[in-house]
Design a protein around this motif. Structure first.
Motif, short mmCIF file in Angstrom:
data_model
loop_
_atom_site.label_atom_id
_atom_site.label_comp_id
_atom_site.label_asym_id
_atom_site.label_seq_id
_atom_site.Cartn_x
_atom_site.Cartn_y
_atom_site.Cartn_z
N ILE A 122 0.85 -1.17 0.00
CA ILE A 122 0.00 0.00 0.00
C ILE A 122 0.90 1.23 0.00
O ILE A 122 1.92 1.26 0.68
CB ILE A 122 -0.98 0.01 1.20
N GLY A 123 0.54 2.22 -0.80
CA GLY A 123 1.33 3.43 -0.87
C GLY A 123 0.45 4.65 -1.06
O GLY A 123 -0.65 4.57 -1.60
N GLY A 124 0.99 5.76 -0.60
CA GLY A 124 0.26 7.02 -0.60
C GLY A 124 -0.11 7.33 0.82
O GLY A 124 -0.73 6.51 1.51
N ALA A 125 0.28 8.50 1.28
CA ALA A 125 0.13 8.86 2.70
C ALA A 125 -1.32 8.84 3.17
O ALA A 125 -1.62 8.35 4.25
CB ALA A 125 0.76 10.22 2.96
N THR A 126 -2.24 9.36 2.38
CA THR A 126 -3.64 9.43 2.81
C THR A 126 -4.25 8.04 2.89
O THR A 126 -4.87 7.67 3.89
CB THR A 126 -4.44 10.33 1.86
N LEU A 127 -4.06 7.25 1.84
CA LEU A 127 -4.62 5.90 1.83
C LEU A 127 -3.99 5.04 2.92
O LEU A 127 -4.68 4.37 3.69
CB LEU A 127 -4.39 5.25 0.45
N ALA A 128 -2.66 5.06 3.01
CA ALA A 128 -1.98 4.25 4.03
C ALA A 128 -2.34 4.73 5.43
O ALA A 128 -2.48 3.92 6.34
CB ALA A 128 -0.47 4.29 3.81
N GLY A 129 -2.50 6.04 5.60
CA GLY A 129 -2.90 6.57 6.90
C GLY A 129 -4.25 6.04 7.35
O GLY A 129 -4.45 5.69 8.51
N ALA A 130 -5.19 5.96 6.41
CA ALA A 130 -6.52 5.41 6.73
C ALA A 130 -6.40 3.94 7.11
O ALA A 130 -7.02 3.48 8.08
CB ALA A 130 -7.47 5.59 5.55
N ALA A 131 -5.60 3.18 6.37
CA ALA A 131 -5.39 1.76 6.68
C ALA A 131 -4.68 1.60 8.02
O ALA A 131 -4.97 0.68 8.79
CB ALA A 131 -4.60 1.08 5.56
N MET A 132 -3.75 2.50 8.31
CA MET A 132 -3.02 2.47 9.58
C MET A 132 -3.99 2.70 10.75
O MET A 132 -3.98 1.96 11.73
CB MET A 132 -1.95 3.58 9.55
N ARG A 133 -4.84 3.72 10.63
CA ARG A 133 -5.81 4.02 11.69
C ARG A 133 -6.80 2.88 11.88
O ARG A 133 -7.28 2.65 12.98
CB ARG A 133 -6.55 5.33 11.40
#
Length: 188
Positions: free
Chosen positions: A124-135
């Motif tokens: 997974i890449g891209g700060a917004t997308l990965a941030g949502a997956a991280m949360r």
């Protein structure tokens, strides 16, 4: 169940892009680091992209193997990139190409569904997308290729979290130019 891996090159102070989406701080990677990323890409069964990273990758890699000074590893990366199935999550673009499908709906629901399938690991890449997956607690492994530069601001690799995420170190490697790669698995 598939493993979800979030990995990128970033600055020592934790940014994947400096202010203004500037990624010039990274310069060309060493041959060894590029080979590591190629091997990582070849081990992936599916790549998940946010819009910005998709636009960056798709602006170069579809024809990266046709560039006049392309190295054998760059030629292989371009071929691998085109062949690897990809999913782009965006509500602002209308079409994608190169073995890619577009998802405009709920990214977390789709990533959760994809993780439940059989198959190779997903990147997974891209700060917004990965941030949502991280949360959402969906990231199984973090790959950090920290470059020896401080930019002071920009797009952070990590997002704000509601709770701690404990990790286990699984790999540390130093590359030419002072780049230090670390891999961590999420402790469940």
């Amino acid at each position: 169940m598939r493993k979800l891996i979030y990995g990128m090159n970033l600055t020592l102070d934790g940014y994947i892009a400096a202010a203004g989406d500037d990624i010039g701080w990274s310069g060309p990677p060493s041959h060894e680091l590029f080979q590591w990323w190629l091997d990582h890409e070849q081990a992936s069964g599916l790549s998940l992209y946010g819009r910005k990273l998709w636009e960056t990758m798709s602006s170069y890699w579809p024809t990266g193997d046709q560039q006049p000074n392309a190295t054998p590893a760059e030629i292989e990366f371009a071929r691998t990139w085109r062949d690897t199935p990809k999913v782009v999550f965006s509500s602002t673009i209308d079409e994608v190409d190169w073995n890619t499908r577009l998802v405009t709906g709920d990214a977390i629901a789709e990533i959760t569904r994809l993780k439940a399938e059989d198959g190779g690991p997903m990147n997974i890449g891209g700060a917004t997308l990965a941030g949502a997956a991280m949360r959402a607690g969906l990231i199984d492994e973090y790959v950090i290729a920290a470059h020896p530069v401080l930019v002071g601001g920009g797009t952070p690799f990590f997002t704000a979290l509601d709770s701690w995420v404990n990790l286990n170190l699984v790999e540390t490697r130093t590359f030419p130019g002072g780049v230090v790669l670390t891999r961590y698995e999420t402790r469940r």
